[in-house]
Design an enzyme around this catalytic site. Structure first.
Site, PDB file in Angstrom:
ATOM      1  N   CYS A  59       0.836  -1.201  -0.018  1.00 51.45           N
ATOM      2  CA  CYS A  59       0.020  -0.183   0.100  1.00 51.45           C
ATOM      3  C   CYS A  59       0.591   1.281  -0.008  1.00 51.45           C
ATOM      4  CB  CYS A  59      -0.995   0.027   1.245  1.00 51.45           C
ATOM      5  SG  CYS A  59      -1.919  -1.561   1.251  1.00 51.45           S
ATOM      6  N   ASP A  84      34.787  19.742  18.987  1.00 48.54           N
ATOM      7  CA  ASP A  84      35.278  21.015  19.193  1.00 48.54           C
ATOM      8  C   ASP A  84      35.336  20.979  20.708  1.00 48.54           C
ATOM      9  OD1 ASP A  84      35.356  24.065  19.110  1.00 48.54           O
ATOM     10  OD2 ASP A  84      33.501  24.023  20.240  1.00 48.54           O
ATOM     11  N   ASP A 113      31.647  25.979  13.858  1.00 50.96           N
ATOM     12  CA  ASP A 113      31.583  24.598  13.892  1.00 50.96           C
ATOM     13  C   ASP A 113      30.901  24.131  12.594  1.00 50.96           C
ATOM     14  OD1 ASP A 113      33.344  23.834  16.062  1.00 50.96           O
ATOM     15  OD2 ASP A 113      31.390  24.380  17.531  1.00 50.96           O
TER      16      ASP A 113
END
Length: 747
Positions: A27, A427, A634
């Site tokens: 379906c 970081d 970042d």
């Protein structure tokens, strides 16, 4: 229909539809194919578990066009409001389980002879009574299978309904023929109980499946339940109760003890503790005071708070979390593409196998009744429901439980990739460290003590807004020392500050200030050189007297590690993940952090583009790389990584660039995110294995005549329920970063 923000460059928007009537993976494939044929539709993704379709389409595409395509494919469309909440279903007069109960009552007498035979009681229900009991089950309670099967056949496709309708009709029709042909000459062996039991079991399975699927959306319902409906707003000298929808940015909201915060904002008055457990996953209440941010949906503790509203409605943190979780749950994981390809050919292949089974038994000399029964068993057991449910149900439960623990997974692809990560790049500032300076070392000169140096440094800094001044004041408060008053305090440009404390002139400042006024002891000079090598910022405290200035002490400042960073890195290394630190900070400071945390690889003095380049190099080396960061610089690295993890304590750009958002600044959540990804992916593989296993084992057994239609129906119903139930076991997951948790998780 829910419409998200359009892409400014392409003009493509995201639309959402609620699809009713889907029963299996076939379906899903048919609805997607129908939607993609609509002019202007770029892509369409349908989720069987949520029963929703997400469509990427141009601005000219309307709800009517999409709905018409879905209806033509044989399904119906329900509206979804702009806030993502489904339109309320019509009120039911009867419970959902009533068809199962009625079918069971009608089927029980048909199965009585088999049950009584187990205790050696010979009983046979009259054939005409069997016909009377089986007919309403077949054509009234089983009407849904005929409707669904006819729609599939009309669209030249196939689904579970078609298989059930053909199989049970064959058994019912054969029994009716035998009754009419031989009923006058004795009772022939009839198969009415087979068709009735199959329909009853399939109805039972679908009801259990629906109940189980409803549990997979518990996380969304829990988050929606956090939304208060009213708020108390300060209007002049009065407090007025208004609907939350009418609160505007800039309004002052009063939140009493025990109430949920209705908006995001900043506290202007009041002290309290706020329970943010369902927002951030932090189980302990957080102390709040004027100036602190608070999030709508959190629970206020013991004090009355006045909050200046800065976000309402769809812009609140809670609303954004709900959208992210819904988006992840509606998305299709890459592994699902394999399932989609299998489902596209599954039903036609099953029909062919059933025909071959019938023909094979006939050629082998079996009676046509036996050949037909074996073909029916093939049709009944070969249900693609479990295939369609295995992936979306696991993703829904996994993303939901992750959100409850402070991990927001934005898309299914990030969830699937995270389980395979072999390297994590962090970081440093704000991710592994606190991101603000702290007093790390205080070295008094001969003739001075530590408390004296700290008190006089604080006296000179107590009215300064400089970050190093805040670090000194924090250290004094932690030591419980009193701060003497300072008079005549004045800044020395480029050098520091000078003032009078207790009738004596003191100076606090840079190495340049010290070099201009006093010689430092050799021991302190050696320590200063070591601390500078470690990337510390230095301040010298000097006291003036009649003979000039003397050095009283040395203060060193640095970014301190978060308490959770050591265990975060250790957990990742225990999982076999290589740890890398990328920072724009100086090499000395980076080496200190890396040494304390035992990080495998360090890169310092980097620009944003350099971080992204290192990420790409790691990926080129064959590693699956995750990047963890919180700052604007970042964002390129987060995008370059296989999967990015942004901290909500950082910038919005970092969070938008990441596939996973960590709602607390706790680096241990990184390992938790990988763990829930591994366990979710494990549930997906388990579900797909069992879904394929049911068919790979069941179809040959049915074709060989070793499974009756009744047993096949039971196995088919159990396959779907077991796949969903197995996925629900993820709800027991607990992260190791949970307060007070030992990291207990489900198997």
């Amino acid at each position: 229909m829910n419409t998200s923000t359009a892409d400014d460059k392409t003009g493509t928007g995201s639309l959402e539809l609620k699809i009713d009537g889907m029963t299996c993976a076939s379906c899903v494939a048919r609805v997607e194919k129908a939607l993609r044929k609509v002019p202007g539709v770029k892509d369409a993704s349908v989720n069987l578990a949520t029963e929703k379709a997400t469509i990427a389409a141009g601005p000219a595409v309307s709800f009517a066009q999409l709905a018409a395509a879905v209806v033509k494919a044989g399904y119906s469309v329900a509206a979804v409001s702009d806030d993502g909440v489904e339109a309320a279903p019509p009120t039911r007069r009867l419970p959902e389980w009533w068809p199962v109960a009625v079918a069971a009552l009608l089927t029980l007498p048909l199965t009585a002879p088999m049950l009584l035979a187990l205790v050696r009681i010979d009983f046979m229900l009259d054939g005409w009574w069997q016909l009377a009991l089986a007919t309403p089950v077949q054509f009234w309670l089983g009407a849904r299978f005929y409707r669904g099967g006819w729609k599939a056949a009309r669209a030249l496709s196939g689904n579970m309904d078609l298989l059930v309708a053909i199989g049970t009709s064959a058994a019912y029709g054969m029994s009716l023929y035998l009754l009419l042909e031989h009923g006058e000459h004795g009772m022939p062996h009839l198969y009415f109980e087979g068709s009735a039991v199959v329909i009853t079991l399939v109805l039972l399975g679908k009801w259990l499946e629906t109940r189980a699927k409803r549990q997979t959306t518990d996380a969304i319902r829990a988050l929606n339940a956090l939304r208060p409906t009213v708020a108390w707003v300060q209007v002049g000298a009065q407090e007025v109760e208004v609907p939350v929808a009418q609160v505007a940015v800039g309004d002052t909201v009063i939140v009493r003890p025990g109430e949920r915060l209705p908006v995001d904002g900043r506290i202007t008055e009041g002290h309290s503790h706020v329970d943010e457990a369902l927002i951030t996953g932090e189980s302990l209440p957080v102390s709040k005071q004027p100036g602190d941010r608070v999030t709508g949906g959190s629970v206020n503790g013991e004090g009355v708070l006045r909050v200046l509203t800065d976000a309402v409605g769809a812009e609140t943190t809670l609303a954004r979390i709900i959208r992210l979780v819904e988006s992840a749950q509606a998305a299709k994981a890459p592994i699902q593409r394999l399932v989609d390809r299998v489902s596209a050919v599954f039903v036609p292949v099953v029909l062919a196998i059933a025909l071959l089974t019938f023909a094979g038994w006939m050629l082998a000399g079996a009676a046509w009744e036996q050949a037909l029964i074996n073909a029916v068993a093939v049709l009944v057991i070969a249900c693609p429901c479990a295939l369609g449910l295995a992936t979306p149900t696991a993703i829904m439960v996994g993303t939901g439980v992750a959100a409850r623990h402070g991990i927001l997974i934005k898309d299914a692809e990030a969830l699937e990739i995270a389980h395979a990560v072999t390297a994590v790049a962090f970081d440093k500032t704000g991710t592994l460290t606190e991101g603000k300076p702290a007093l790390t070392d205080l070295l008094p000169a001969d003739g001075f003590d530590r408390d004296e140096v700290l008190r006089h440094a604080a006296a000179l800094q107590q009215f300064s807004d400089h970050p190093l001044a805040h670090a000194v004041m924090t250290a004094v408060a932690a030591a419980g020392l009193d701060i003497p008053p300072a008079t005549g305090a004045a800044a020395l440009p480029g050098r520091g500050v000078r003032g009078e404390v207790d009738g004596t002139v003191w100076m606090l400042g840079s190495t340049r200030l010290r070099e201009e006024h006093a010689d430092a002891p050799e021991a302190l000079l050696a320590e200063a050189q070591r601390l500078e090598g470690d990337g510390r910022s230095l301040s010298w405290l000097l006291r003036e007297d009649a003979h000039g200035a003397v050095v009283a002490g040395l203060l060193a400042f640095g970014d301190t590690l978060k308490p959770e960073s050591r265990s975060a890195v250790a957990r990742l290394q225990a999982l076999g993940v290589r740890t890398v630190m990328l920072t724009g900070d100086n090499p000395g400071s980076a080496r200190v952090v890396a040494r304390e945390l035992h990080i495998d690889e360090v890169h310092a003095g980097l620009l944003p583009g350099d971080k992204a380049g290192i990420i790409r190099a790691l990926r080129a080396g064959g590693r699956v790389v995750a990047m963890v960061g919180d700052g604007l610089n970042d964002a390129p690295a987060l995008t370059a990584a296989d999967v990015g993890l942004g901290l909500s304590t950082g910038t919005d750009v970092a969070m938008e660039s990441a596939g996973i958002t960590l709602m607390r600044g706790d680096p241990r959540l990184v390992a938790d995110a990988f763990d829930i990804s591994r366990r979710t992916y494990g549930k997906i593989r388990q579900g797909l294995f069992w879904a394929f296993a049911y068919n790979v084992l069941g179809i040959p057994l049915a074709a060989l005549g070793l499974l009756s239609p009744v047993v096949a129906g039971a196995a088919m119903a159990f396959s779907s329920v077991s796949v969903v139930t197995n996925a629900l076991l993820l709800k027991r997951w607990r992260g190791a970063s949970d307060s007070g948790s030992e990291g207990r998780k489900t198997p």
